[in-house]
Design an enzyme around this catalytic site. Structure first.
Site, PDB file in Angstrom:
ATOM      1  CB  SER A 174      49.757   3.833  44.518  1.00  0.00           C
ATOM      2  OG  SER A 174      51.147   3.848  44.449  1.00  0.00           O
ATOM      3  CB  THR A 192      56.803  21.780  51.266  1.00  0.00           C
ATOM      4  OG1 THR A 192      56.951  22.704  52.335  1.00  0.00           O
ATOM      5  CG2 THR A 192      57.070  22.470  49.936  1.00  0.00           C
ATOM      6  CG  ASN A 233      47.681  -6.643  46.213  1.00  0.00           C
ATOM      7  OD1 ASN A 233      46.635  -6.662  46.860  1.00  0.00           O
ATOM      8  ND2 ASN A 233      48.829  -7.033  46.715  1.00  0.00           N
ATOM      9  CD  GLN A 269      48.048  -3.521  42.047  1.00  0.00           C
ATOM     10  OE1 GLN A 269      48.182  -3.534  40.813  1.00  0.00           O
ATOM     11  NE2 GLN A 269      49.083  -3.499  42.860  1.00  0.00           N
ATOM     12  CB  CYS A 296      53.377  -3.666  46.407  1.00  0.00           C
ATOM     13  SG  CYS A 296      51.908  -4.611  46.181  1.00  0.00           S
TER      14      CYS A 296
HETATM   15  N1  PLP Z   1      47.163  -1.067  47.943  1.00  0.00           N
HETATM   16  C1  PLP Z   1      47.346  -2.005  47.002  1.00  0.00           C
HETATM   17  C2  PLP Z   1      46.189  -2.806  46.512  1.00  0.00           C
HETATM   18  C3  PLP Z   1      48.613  -2.240  46.476  1.00  0.00           C
HETATM   19  O1  PLP Z   1      48.786  -3.177  45.548  1.00  0.00           O
HETATM   20  C4  PLP Z   1      49.688  -1.481  46.961  1.00  0.00           C
HETATM   21  C5  PLP Z   1      51.007  -1.819  46.408  1.00  0.00           C
HETATM   22  O2  PLP Z   1      52.002  -1.459  46.627  1.00  0.00           O
HETATM   23  C6  PLP Z   1      49.451  -0.478  47.927  1.00  0.00           C
HETATM   24  C7  PLP Z   1      48.172  -0.314  48.415  1.00  0.00           C
HETATM   25  C8  PLP Z   1      50.536   0.399  48.483  1.00  0.00           C
HETATM   26  O3  PLP Z   1      50.859   1.422  47.587  1.00  0.00           O
HETATM   27  P1  PLP Z   1      52.240   2.224  47.755  1.00  0.00           P
HETATM   28  O4  PLP Z   1      53.334   1.328  47.283  1.00  0.00           O
HETATM   29  O5  PLP Z   1      52.119   3.442  46.896  1.00  0.00           O
HETATM   30  O6  PLP Z   1      52.359   2.573  49.187  1.00  0.00           O
END
Ligand code: PLP
Length: 395
Positions: A209, A247, A153, A187, A334
């Site tokens: 995601s 749910t 990421n 990603q 993130c």
């Molecule tokens: N894994 C990766 C590689 C990410 O870049 C992210 C970014 O947020 C996540 C997991 C987590 O995803 P979420 O925000 O939907 O929990």
């Protein structure tokens, strides 16, 4: 003008997705478990979302589970794989991952380590790629899981998942073991081709995601290959075939399905267009801003460009850009900004010097990114870097 270059943090939702979700929230508000007509309508919407999602990754709808986010999908896999192996007659307890995973993988691994599991975190090279020989050396008969992300990421580096899958399958054949392979493809989906019965046929579990592919926030997807043993993370009313109780988020599931379908249309052409804009930004930075280090590999994912601007501080440049309507990120946005005080663990693992880490910025594009946005962002960036360097350190 606004230049939104923080698409690895989250993307703008497709308008079609917003419209569908609003319509479902308004009109299809039944509980999919209810036995009456409104419940049936909601169940139909869930089924439709699951079918489209499955088609987008080339698997069967029965192998798709909806969760609340990528983090939940990752946690479910890491903690759930440890579950069956805890049985006393089974002492397999090694987990292999990398140093550059998202905290959604790293933190549950840290927890398992505290509980007595052995966690091997593979090193990466200066291009943020794992060493497959180190992986082969680390594989033992007591290994329960390999978890390697598809795309990093922070840098956009693409990990050799297909090859890792082959290594795992060969090891299992030779040793009669059942090591599982998980990939966090959060990603990657919508940018790289993913086919669970093609290039990803040796992947047993995969996390996605929705908000990273123009779907709604608060929705995750977990692919679990048929026959894989995994302990459920959420127990309760038995939804998602008992694997993930609670749910169903009907508008979220429908929106995720629609977004997934839209994200894989003309994937190759769209990715090439995004890569063209990323390359333009990289070329202009290299030509007009001295003392930079490009941290993303040339063959990385189309959407990410990570650059260190030496003798600057990424965070200060970020706020200066924000004044001009340019939105970027320092490393990973993130994960909560409270947890990243020590600087990027990814750039650290790649061997960057502290000054290179401090000056790093991540530009991340999407199919909505325009040439005008890139021009605007570059002009603002050049000014910000020059101004910072003229004034010297603010510390
Ligand atoms: N894994 C990766 C590689 C990410 O870049 C992210 C970014 O947020 C996540 C997991 C987590 O995803 P979420 O925000 O939907 O929990």
């Amino acid at each position: 003008m606004i230049a939104y270059l923080d698409n690895s943090a989250t993307t703008r939702q497709y308008d079609e997705v917003t419209d569908l979700m609003a319509d479902i929230a308004k009109n299809t508000y039944g509980n999919p478990s209810s036995l009456h007509a409104l419940g049936f309508e909601a169940e139909k919407a869930v089924k439709e979302g699951r079918t489209i999602m499955a088609r987008a990754i080339g698997c069967s709808p029965e192998e798709v589970y909806f969760t609340s986010c990528g983090t939940e999908s990752d946690n479910t896999v890491i903690m759930g794989c440890a579950g069956p192996s805890r049985k006393p007659r089974n002492n397999r307890k090694r987990i292999i991952s990398t140093q550059v995973e998202h905290p959604a993988v790293l933190e549950p691994l840290n927890e398992l380590e505290r509980q007595g599991f052995e966690v091997i975190r593979l090193k990466v090279d200066g291009q943020c790629r794992v060493d497959l020989d180190e992986l082969k050396r680390s594989l033992t008969e007591d290994t329960i899981l390999i978890s390697v992300m598809t795309v990093n990421n922070e840098t956009g580096s693409i990990m050799p998942i297909e090859e890792i899958g082959r290594i795992k399958a060969e090891f299992n054949r030779e040793h009669g073991t059942s090591v599982l392979l998980h990939t966090d493809a959060v990603q990657a989906f919508g940018k790289l081709p993913i086919d669970m019965n093609g290039n990803f046929r040796d992947v047993d579990m995969m996390s996605l995601s929705s908000h990273k592919f123009h779907g709604p926030k608060g929705m995750g997807v977990l692919f679990v290959r048929k026959g894989t043993r995994l302990t459920p993370f959420m127990l309760g009313g038995g939804q998602e075939k008992g694997f993930r109780s609670g749910t169903e988020n009907v508008p979220g599931i429908a929106g995720t399905g629609l977004a997934a379908g839209l994200s894989v249309r003309n994937l190759k052409t769209r990715s090439e267009q995004i890569a063209e804009l990323r390359d333009l930004l990289r070329t202009r930075i290299l030509a007009e801003i001295p003392d930079v280090r490009i941290n993303s590999p040339e063959d990385g994912v189309c959407s990410v460009l990570n650059v260190s601007f030496l003798r600057t501080r990424g965070e200060v440049i970020l706020h200066s850009l924000e004044q001009q309507g340019v939105y970027v990120s320092t490393g990973s946005a993130c994960s909560s900004n409270h947890s990243s005080k020590k600087g990027s663990h990814v750039l650290n693992a790649m061997g960057l010097k502290p000054a290179e880490i401090e000056g790093a910025l991540r530009f991340s594009l999407s199919e909505f990114t325009t040439r005008d946005e890139i021009d605007h962002a570059f002009t603002a960036l050049k000014n910000a870097v020059e101004t910072f360097r003229k004034l010297g350190s603010f510390r």
